[in-house]
Scaffold this active site. Structure first.
Site, PDB file in Angstrom:
ATOM      1  N   ASP A  21       0.831  -1.205   0.000  1.00  0.00           N
ATOM      2  CA  ASP A  21       0.000   0.000   0.000  1.00  0.00           C
ATOM      3  C   ASP A  21       0.867   1.259   0.000  1.00  0.00           C
ATOM      4  OD1 ASP A  21      -2.383   1.350  -0.064  1.00  0.00           O
ATOM      5  OD2 ASP A  21      -2.730   1.257   2.095  1.00  0.00           O
ATOM      6  N   ASN A  69     -10.693  -3.099  -6.306  1.00  0.00           N
ATOM      7  CA  ASN A  69      -9.918  -2.173  -7.145  1.00  0.00           C
ATOM      8  C   ASN A  69     -10.526  -1.999  -8.545  1.00  0.00           C
ATOM      9  OD1 ASN A  69      -6.664  -3.152  -5.768  1.00  0.00           O
ATOM     10  ND2 ASN A  69      -7.997  -1.444  -5.202  1.00  0.00           N
TER      11      ASN A  69
HETATM   12  C1  FPP Z   1      -2.150  -0.044  -3.365  1.00  0.00           C
HETATM   13  O1  FPP Z   1      -1.652   1.256  -3.283  1.00  0.00           O
HETATM   14  C2  FPP Z   1      -1.532  -0.690  -4.516  1.00  0.00           C
HETATM   15  C3  FPP Z   1      -2.225  -1.223  -5.547  1.00  0.00           C
HETATM   16  C4  FPP Z   1      -3.686  -1.203  -5.630  1.00  0.00           C
HETATM   17  C5  FPP Z   1      -1.521  -1.793  -6.704  1.00  0.00           C
HETATM   18  C6  FPP Z   1      -0.303  -2.555  -6.376  1.00  0.00           C
HETATM   19  C7  FPP Z   1       0.455  -2.775  -7.615  1.00  0.00           C
HETATM   20  C8  FPP Z   1       1.789  -2.701  -7.719  1.00  0.00           C
HETATM   21  C9  FPP Z   1       2.702  -2.486  -6.596  1.00  0.00           C
HETATM   22  C10 FPP Z   1       2.416  -2.940  -9.044  1.00  0.00           C
HETATM   23  C11 FPP Z   1       2.638  -4.399  -9.024  1.00  0.00           C
HETATM   24  C12 FPP Z   1       3.285  -4.923 -10.164  1.00  0.00           C
HETATM   25  C13 FPP Z   1       3.436  -6.253 -10.265  1.00  0.00           C
HETATM   26  C14 FPP Z   1       4.197  -6.842 -11.349  1.00  0.00           C
HETATM   27  C15 FPP Z   1       2.871  -7.151  -9.268  1.00  0.00           C
HETATM   28  P1  FPP Z   1      -2.637   2.477  -3.461  1.00  0.00           P
HETATM   29  O2  FPP Z   1      -2.617   2.903  -4.889  1.00  0.00           O
HETATM   30  O3  FPP Z   1      -3.976   2.138  -2.929  1.00  0.00           O
HETATM   31  O4  FPP Z   1      -1.936   3.546  -2.591  1.00  0.00           O
HETATM   32  P2  FPP Z   1      -2.636   4.740  -1.783  1.00  0.00           P
HETATM   33  O5  FPP Z   1      -3.264   4.093  -0.570  1.00  0.00           O
HETATM   34  O6  FPP Z   1      -1.475   5.591  -1.422  1.00  0.00           O
HETATM   35  O7  FPP Z   1      -3.619   5.415  -2.683  1.00  0.00           O
END
Ligand code: FPP
Length: 244
Positions: A21, A69
């Site tokens: 996250d 998501n």
């Molecule tokens: C949550 O952070 C993260 C996600 C919903 C996506 C995770 C994806 C990656 C790390 C890329 C992965 C790539 C591979 C190859 C597995 P958020 O966007 O909700 O963060 P925030 O809480 O700060 O908004």
């Protein structure tokens, strides 16, 4: 900095699950679009996969995309799907001897993502190193609902009786049947919740939360989580005396 000698090589968690996250906030802090944070997060995936494999972790399960998501803005969902295709490189998986698996509702994924996943799973199936699992279009409630439907169908078909349903038979129908339950769950980004992730499997998992945003999460941060885990006493509902 962690001195690697602080880590007990005999008490490495067999299975580490991570809620990655903080990508969006990391990007916004830099005046960038959220997708920029996801791209940086994909680099962290490589670093932490290699670090975990080198330590001797057997299963690493990363929450890459939840069923919730899908409700994000279309542009972000598309960017994430494209990023999965670009980041899943068979040669990197092969070079590191990683076995690759997916958990989640793969039918909902776009065809090109599914093809990429199928290829990576098939090509790495014989690898003998760490199993890298991506939770993609995954949520525990989806998984449990799906499992209940399968078991209900088996009862209706007469292949099992309701009294045959046990914790073991439920676990065998879950998407995660091929892996042990997580020993350690890490959540980056400062939030203190499980967000519909591996709820059945984490019944006795040790939880570790840290404020670091996922793109900044380093090998050293991972070592710190492992050391913290190694100081926990896992009692599984028993008393301390019974454990000792
Ligand atoms: C949550 O952070 C993260 C996600 C919903 C996506 C995770 C994806 C990656 C790390 C890329 C992965 C790539 C591979 C190859 C597995 P958020 O966007 O909700 O963060 P925030 O809480 O700060 O908004």
């Amino acid at each position: 900095m962690v001195n690697l000698e602080q880590i007990d090589k005999n008490r490495i968690p067999r299975h580490v699950a991570i809620i990655m996250d903080g990508n969006g906030r990391w990007a916004q802090q830099r005046g960038q679009e959220r997708s920029f944070g996801h791209q940086a997060g994909a680099e962290t995936v490589n670093t932490i996969s290699e670090t975990a494999a080198r330590l001797g972790v057997e299963f690493l399960t990363l929450y890459a995309f939840s069923t919730e998501n899908w409700n994000r803005p279309e542009k972000e969902v598309q960017a994430l799907m494209q990023l999965f295709i670009e980041s899943l490189k068979e040669e990197v998986l092969m070079k590191n001897n990683l076995r690759f698996r997916i958990i989640g509702d793969r039918e909902r994924l776009p065809l090109d993502v599914r093809e990429c996943i199928d290829r990576c799973e098939a090509d790495t199936d014989k690898n003998t190193g760490m199993t890298l699992v991506l939770a993609l279009s995954y949520s525990s409630r989806w998984e449990l609902t799906h499992t209940m439907k399968v078991l209900a169908q088996q009862v209706q078909d007469g292949t099992i009786r309701p009294c045959d349903i046990s914790e073991e038979s439920v676990a065998q129908q879950l998407n995660t049947a091929f892996m042990p339950n997580p020993d350690l769950l890490i959540r980056t980004g400062g939030e203190l919740r499980l967000s519909n992730y591996l709820l059945w499997q984490c019944a006795y998992t040790e939880l570790y939360f840290c404020d670091t945003y996922w793109p900044d999460f380093s090998a050293n941060d991972f070592y710190q989580a492992i050391i913290d885990y190694q100081h926990r006493e896992r009692r599984y509902g028993k008393t301390r005396e019974q454990i000792q």
